[in-house]
Motif scaffolding. Structure first.
Motif, mmCIF file in Angstrom:
data_model
loop_
_atom_site.group_PDB
_atom_site.id
_atom_site.type_symbol
_atom_site.label_atom_id
_atom_site.label_comp_id
_atom_site.label_asym_id
_atom_site.label_seq_id
_atom_site.Cartn_x
_atom_site.Cartn_y
_atom_site.Cartn_z
ATOM 1 N N MET A 95 10.518 24.358 -1.961
ATOM 2 C CA MET A 95 11.552 23.965 -1.397
ATOM 3 C C MET A 95 12.521 25.554 -0.760
ATOM 4 O O MET A 95 13.319 25.570 -0.179
ATOM 5 N N ALA A 96 11.848 26.610 -1.247
ATOM 6 C CA ALA A 96 12.879 27.784 -0.808
ATOM 7 C C ALA A 96 12.753 28.207 0.802
ATOM 8 O O ALA A 96 13.072 28.338 1.296
ATOM 9 N N GLU A 97 10.935 28.324 0.852
ATOM 10 C CA GLU A 97 10.954 28.316 2.128
ATOM 11 C C GLU A 97 11.682 27.013 3.308
ATOM 12 O O GLU A 97 12.419 27.476 4.451
ATOM 13 N N VAL A 98 11.963 26.157 3.184
ATOM 14 C CA VAL A 98 12.735 25.035 3.919
ATOM 15 C C VAL A 98 13.865 25.609 3.871
ATOM 16 O O VAL A 98 14.388 25.199 5.066
ATOM 17 N N ARG A 153 16.175 26.517 7.342
ATOM 18 C CA ARG A 153 16.721 26.032 8.263
ATOM 19 C C ARG A 153 18.130 27.328 8.165
ATOM 20 O O ARG A 153 19.226 26.930 9.017
ATOM 21 N N GLU A 154 18.278 27.639 7.449
ATOM 22 C CA GLU A 154 19.458 28.576 7.135
ATOM 23 C C GLU A 154 19.645 29.932 8.162
ATOM 24 O O GLU A 154 20.826 29.626 8.552
ATOM 25 N N GLN A 172 19.022 27.291 11.755
ATOM 26 C CA GLN A 172 20.283 25.616 12.350
ATOM 27 C C GLN A 172 21.511 25.917 11.858
ATOM 28 O O GLN A 172 21.735 26.900 10.563
ATOM 29 N N PRO A 173 22.572 25.649 12.350
ATOM 30 C CA PRO A 173 24.044 25.806 12.256
ATOM 31 C C PRO A 173 24.953 25.168 10.890
ATOM 32 O O PRO A 173 25.493 24.079 11.304
ATOM 33 N N ILE A 174 24.437 25.159 9.913
ATOM 34 C CA ILE A 174 24.180 24.484 8.967
ATOM 35 C C ILE A 174 26.105 24.644 7.789
ATOM 36 O O ILE A 174 25.933 23.068 7.330
#
Length: 324
Positions: free
Chosen positions: A213-216, A220-221, A224-226
């Motif tokens: 989960m931490a890798e995902v 993403r951070e 991607q423009p979260i």
């Protein structure tokens, strides 16, 4: 019709059944309040059912000729400025946001559970196979409908069965096979309103799951423009290619129309950067599709779901009306 105007009241069409409905009925609810893009006109009538049984009562009472649209968290959704005619159903967390561990690495999950929460609850039970949901900005109902996936895993790989309410108010259960899954698609009837599903994973230590989960999250951070007003991936990946590569090759990274802009960080993400209208966003998307077709020969297909009416007949044609 503009977003500032109102639709006629639908409540009288429900007759005496209104007394039996326990959920919230809200005429002319602006949908800009519930979409991540923060755009969109009104729903003629928004209904937030108390639970699955309440939803069934409402559907039985609703005349068959009234259109019904279901929205989730509003993450992968672009509602046009003219709003949505008929009933918009939004399943609230209170009645549809539970996760129940059934044993044997199976979980019963409500349709309003955020994908990220599903990953979290699975981790607590030592159930692997759900870490990919950590990076998907939506809810389970939407994941079931579009076969959401990431990092090599899709919803279809985890679904056992799905509960749904029909247009006539019947409650039924569909198997994984009956959902008819394909890439970012389910062939289950569009009239079905998914209310919950049973998922199955596999045994895995919580430490291993949380590392995944931490890798995902880290990916993403970084990529991607979260923290922007966005709808996630704008276009589906063409077979054998990545949508962002096509957008980039078409020269559309950072392209801006009105208050809408293709992200410079991840150019398959559309952003509302300056009080964009839905028209700005859809015009930008179709401009990108047109440029991609002209410059790369690739037909990009929308992944973001677009709903509702254009304002004052200001329709936007696919690929801006250009021939292939």
């Amino acid at each position: 019709m503009s977003a500032s105007l109102s639709y006629p009241d639908l409540l009288p069409l429900l007759g005496d059944a209104v007394e039996d409905i326990r959920g919230r009925l809200i005429p002319n609810q602006l949908l800009s309040a519930v979409t991540w893009f923060r755009v969109g006109g009104p729903a003629q009538l928004m209904f937030q059912p108390a639970d699955e049984a309440d939803l069934a009562v409402f559907m039985k009472a609703l005349p068959e000729d009234v259109p019904v649209t279901v929205v989730g968290l509003g993450s992968n959704l672009l509602v046009r400025d003219g709003g949505i005619e008929g009933v918009v159903i939004r399943l609230p967390i209170r009645g549809f946001g539970q996760v129940e561990y059934l044993g044997g690495h199976k979980l019963r999950v409500g349709a309003s559970v955020p994908d990220k929460k599903l990953a979290e609850e699975a981790a607590k039970t030592g159930t692997g196979g759900f870490a990919f949901y950590t990076g998907i900005p939506g809810a389970v109902g939407g994941a079931l409908r579009m076969n959401a996936g990431a990092h090599g895993t899709e919803t279809k790989d985890r679904v056992v069965n799905v509960n749904a309410v029909t247009r006539s108010g019947e409650i039924l259960t569909l198997s994984n096979e009956e959902m008819g899954y394909a890439y970012r698609h389910s062939s289950a009837s569009k009239d079905l309103i998914f209310t919950s599903a049973v998922f199955e994973g596999f045994a895995q230590s919580e430490d291993e799951i949380r590392a995944e989960m931490a890798e995902v999250v880290a990916h993403r951070e970084k990529a991607q423009p979260i923290r922007e007003k966005t709808g996630g991936s704008t276009f589906k990946n063409p077979e054998g290619n990545s949508a962002w590569k096509v957008v980039d090759a078409a020269g559309c990274r950072g392209l801006q129309i009105g208050g809408a802009k293709m992200s410079e960080l991840h150019c398959n993400f559309m952003l509302n950067v300056a009080d964009a209208t839905a028209h700005d966003l859809e015009m930008l998307g179709e401009t990108v599709r047109s440029e991609a077709l002209a410059k790369t020969g690739t037909r990009l297909e929308w992944e973001i779901k677009r709903l509702g009416a254009f304002v004052d007949g200001a329709a936007i044609e696919p690929f801006l009306g250009k021939a292939d």
